[in-house]
Design an enzyme around this catalytic site. Structure first.
Site, PDB file in Angstrom:
ATOM      1  N   GLU A 166       0.813  -1.220   0.000  1.00  0.00           N
ATOM      2  CA  GLU A 166       0.000   0.000   0.000  1.00  0.00           C
ATOM      3  C   GLU A 166       0.843   1.266   0.000  1.00  0.00           C
ATOM      4  O   GLU A 166       0.755   2.096   0.929  1.00  0.00           O
ATOM      5  CB  GLU A 166      -0.945  -0.003   1.208  1.00  0.00           C
ATOM      6  CG  GLU A 166      -1.836  -1.223   1.292  1.00  0.00           C
ATOM      7  CD  GLU A 166      -2.910  -1.116   2.374  1.00  0.00           C
ATOM      8  OE1 GLU A 166      -2.842  -0.196   3.199  1.00  0.00           O
ATOM      9  OE2 GLU A 166      -3.838  -1.954   2.367  1.00  0.00           O
ATOM     10  N   GLU A 365      -5.000  -8.905   0.826  1.00  0.00           N
ATOM     11  CA  GLU A 365      -5.651  -8.548   2.101  1.00  0.00           C
ATOM     12  C   GLU A 365      -7.125  -8.325   1.846  1.00  0.00           C
ATOM     13  O   GLU A 365      -7.518  -7.775   0.814  1.00  0.00           O
ATOM     14  CB  GLU A 365      -5.105  -7.240   2.702  1.00  0.00           C
ATOM     15  CG  GLU A 365      -3.769  -7.324   3.357  1.00  0.00           C
ATOM     16  CD  GLU A 365      -3.310  -5.996   3.971  1.00  0.00           C
ATOM     17  OE1 GLU A 365      -4.171  -5.200   4.409  1.00  0.00           O
ATOM     18  OE2 GLU A 365      -2.097  -5.771   3.997  1.00  0.00           O
TER      19      GLU A 365
HETATM   20  C1  BG6 Z   1      -4.289  -2.427   5.614  1.00  0.00           C
HETATM   21  C2  BG6 Z   1      -2.847  -2.427   6.042  1.00  0.00           C
HETATM   22  O1  BG6 Z   1      -4.569  -1.245   4.953  1.00  0.00           O
HETATM   23  O2  BG6 Z   1      -5.256  -2.454   6.584  1.00  0.00           O
HETATM   24  C3  BG6 Z   1      -2.615  -3.018   7.410  1.00  0.00           C
HETATM   25  O3  BG6 Z   1      -2.014  -3.059   5.096  1.00  0.00           O
HETATM   26  C4  BG6 Z   1      -3.674  -2.591   8.377  1.00  0.00           C
HETATM   27  O4  BG6 Z   1      -1.323  -2.676   7.843  1.00  0.00           O
HETATM   28  C5  BG6 Z   1      -5.026  -3.051   7.838  1.00  0.00           C
HETATM   29  O5  BG6 Z   1      -3.476  -3.040   9.674  1.00  0.00           O
HETATM   30  C6  BG6 Z   1      -6.202  -2.708   8.736  1.00  0.00           C
HETATM   31  O6  BG6 Z   1      -6.382  -1.338   8.828  1.00  0.00           O
HETATM   32  P1  BG6 Z   1      -6.431  -0.579  10.208  1.00  0.00           P
HETATM   33  O7  BG6 Z   1      -6.282   0.856   9.872  1.00  0.00           O
HETATM   34  O8  BG6 Z   1      -7.749  -0.894  10.820  1.00  0.00           O
HETATM   35  O9  BG6 Z   1      -5.283  -1.083  10.977  1.00  0.00           O
END
Ligand code: BG6
Length: 464
Positions: A166, A365
């Site tokens: 990202e 993800e």
């Molecule tokens: C993704 C990232 O955007 O979302 C992660 O690659 C992150 O590092 C995950 O933990 C969840 O988002 P957040 O902001 O709730 O931690």
């Protein structure tokens, strides 16, 4: 209906070094921007839990690999922490880190889990940030040296590499919207950061291919499809295209097509914030595109034409070109405040097939962060997270449909395996297949979704 996925589909999950490893006496890790920011302003972090805690993978990786195996993983992605391997960002390599990553990789392989390794997950070494981080072109050279060091040390066993996770997030968080250190709001710096990340990625890809290590290298992008409020309103459509150019195509186009989107180039020329492009840079970006694309998908962007006045309190911003549209009746994950729109995953995969040469890709993800999951603990001590099972099932149906229609999608990795530390949200929202009790030395317990995922992986699909 039966949903069967292609043979050898990658079933697993993703995580990152800074969110999981922790810091331990004698581990030799250097400081990165997260360690530093937490020292500076611990109150910015939920419950004041900092990156030193995380889920203690540094000491628990063997137990974790067994748990991954128990929930059906055949692959798993994490990242190397630059500041662990090369504590000052450049110079001496930390032998304790080499040993740790070697053991971790060997443990995964010995248990039939393919390691996917990412090189950068928001974690700039502090020594480099002090000289401007990604705004400074010298960071590109430091990164390429770091990347080559990783390929040399671990490339005999790690066959899937990623240059960034990202990369738009450090641009947004650090230089536009103030959710990462150094919390600037300066679009000229944001553009330089994005440019240098793209250049660093292409240069690392070039080095990897030159080393001929018999693996592949890609990038992981959070693609947020931009939907206009009204598809028949040309102003809304144009605004959505601008949002798409800023937040998706700024990395997707150079990574896969080797060129920057025209709309973006026009904007930065108009604003006179074109970064310094040295001779040969654009050829490097053109000639070193990715082998593989990781797609992180959480939520869409709903966009309408700009209606609100431009905020004069700072310089130019991407949102001078569009407004966010608060669509009525959308499905929301109330803890994270993100819209849940399952079809978005299909739209991205279709776009990648139609407009990006159907490049080899996978879902790197996807996931759902929920606060207060303890309230779902059953009498056996297991969290019954049916909402997560439903979330994954509904997204997988759309992934399946895209594959049926010809998209070259090779796997599905869930965010995340063990509950982990989520930046300033720390342990507020839990995403894992496995819970982590941070008050009890990081004790792990598989959630219902973890057991469910095992059956999906074993059957290479599910019936619904
Ligand atoms: C993704 C990232 O955007 O979302 C992660 O690659 C992150 O590092 C995950 O933990 C969840 O988002 P957040 O902001 O709730 O931690």
């Amino acid at each position: 209906m039966k949903y069967t996925f292609p043979k050898d589909f990658w079933w697993g999950s993703s995580a990152s070094g800074p969110q999981t490893e922790g810091r331990f006496t004698g581990d030799g890790k250097g400081e990165n921007i997260w360690d530093y920011w937490y020292e500076l302003e611990p109150e910015k972090f939920f419950d004041q839990v900092g990156p030193d805690k995380t889920s203690r993978v540094y000491e628990k990786y063997q137990e974790d690999v067994q748990l991954m195996k128990q929930i059906g993983h055949n692959s798993f992605r994490t990242s190397i922490q630059w500041s662990r391997l090369i504590p000052n960002g450049t110079g001496t390599v930390n032998q304790a880190a080499v040993d740790f990553y070697n053991h971790y990789i060997d443990e995964l392989l010995a248990n039939g889990i393919e390691p996917f390794f990412n090189l950068y997950h928001f974690d700039m070494p502090l020594a480099l940030q002090e000289k401007g981080g990604w705004t400074n072109r010298e960071t590109v050279d430091a990164y390429v040296t770091y990347a080559k060091t990783c390929f040399e040390l671990f490339g005999d066993r790690v066959k899937k590499w990623f240059t960034h996770n990202e990369p738009i997030v450090p641009v947004e968080g650090g230089y536009l919207y103030q959710f990462h250190y150094p919390n600037h709001v300066i679009m000229e710096e944001a553009v330089a950061v994005g440019y240098h990340e793209n250049l660093a990625s292409a240069k690392a890809i070039q080095s990897y291919h030159e080393m001929d290590l018999d693996g592949e290298i890609g990038i992981i992008l959070n693609l947020t499809p931009s939907y206009p409020r009204d598809e028949n309103n040309p102003e809304d459509v144009k605004a959505a295209q601008m949002a798409d150019a800023f937040f998706n195509r700024s990395f997707l186009d150079p990574a896969v097509k080797g060129e920057f989107p025209e709309e973006l180039m026009t904007v930065i020329k108009e604003l006179d914030i074109v970064p310094e492009i040295q001779e040969g840079d654009l050829a490097i970006i053109k000639n070193n595109t990715v082998d593989l694309l990781g797609i992180n998908y959480y939520q869409p962007r709903r966009i309408k034409a700009k209606e609100t006045p431009i905020d004069p309190s700072h310089g130019p911003m991407p949102d001078d070109y569009f407004d966010y549209y608060d669509m009525p009746d959308k499905k929301i994950n109330p803890y994270r405040g993100w819209e849940i729109y399952e079809k978005g995953i299909y739209d991205i995969l279709t776009n990648v097939r139609e407009d990006y040469g159907n490049i080899r890709c996978f879902i790197s993800e996807n996931g759902m962060g929920v606060e207060g999951e303890e309230r779902y603990i059953n009498e056996d001590g297991q969290i019954d997270d049916d909402y997560r099972i439903e979330f994954v099932t509904e997204h997988l149906k759309y992934v399946h449909q895209a594959i049926q229609e010809g998209t070259n999608c090779l796997g599905y990795h869930m965010w995340t395996c063990m509950d982990n530390w989520s930046w300033t949200n720390a342990y507020k929202n839990r995403y894992g297949f496995i819970s982590v009790d941070i008050k009890n030395e990081g004790k792990r317990t598989i959630k219902k979704s973890g057991h469910w995922f095992k059956t999906v992986a074993e059957n290479n699909g599910f019936i619904d």
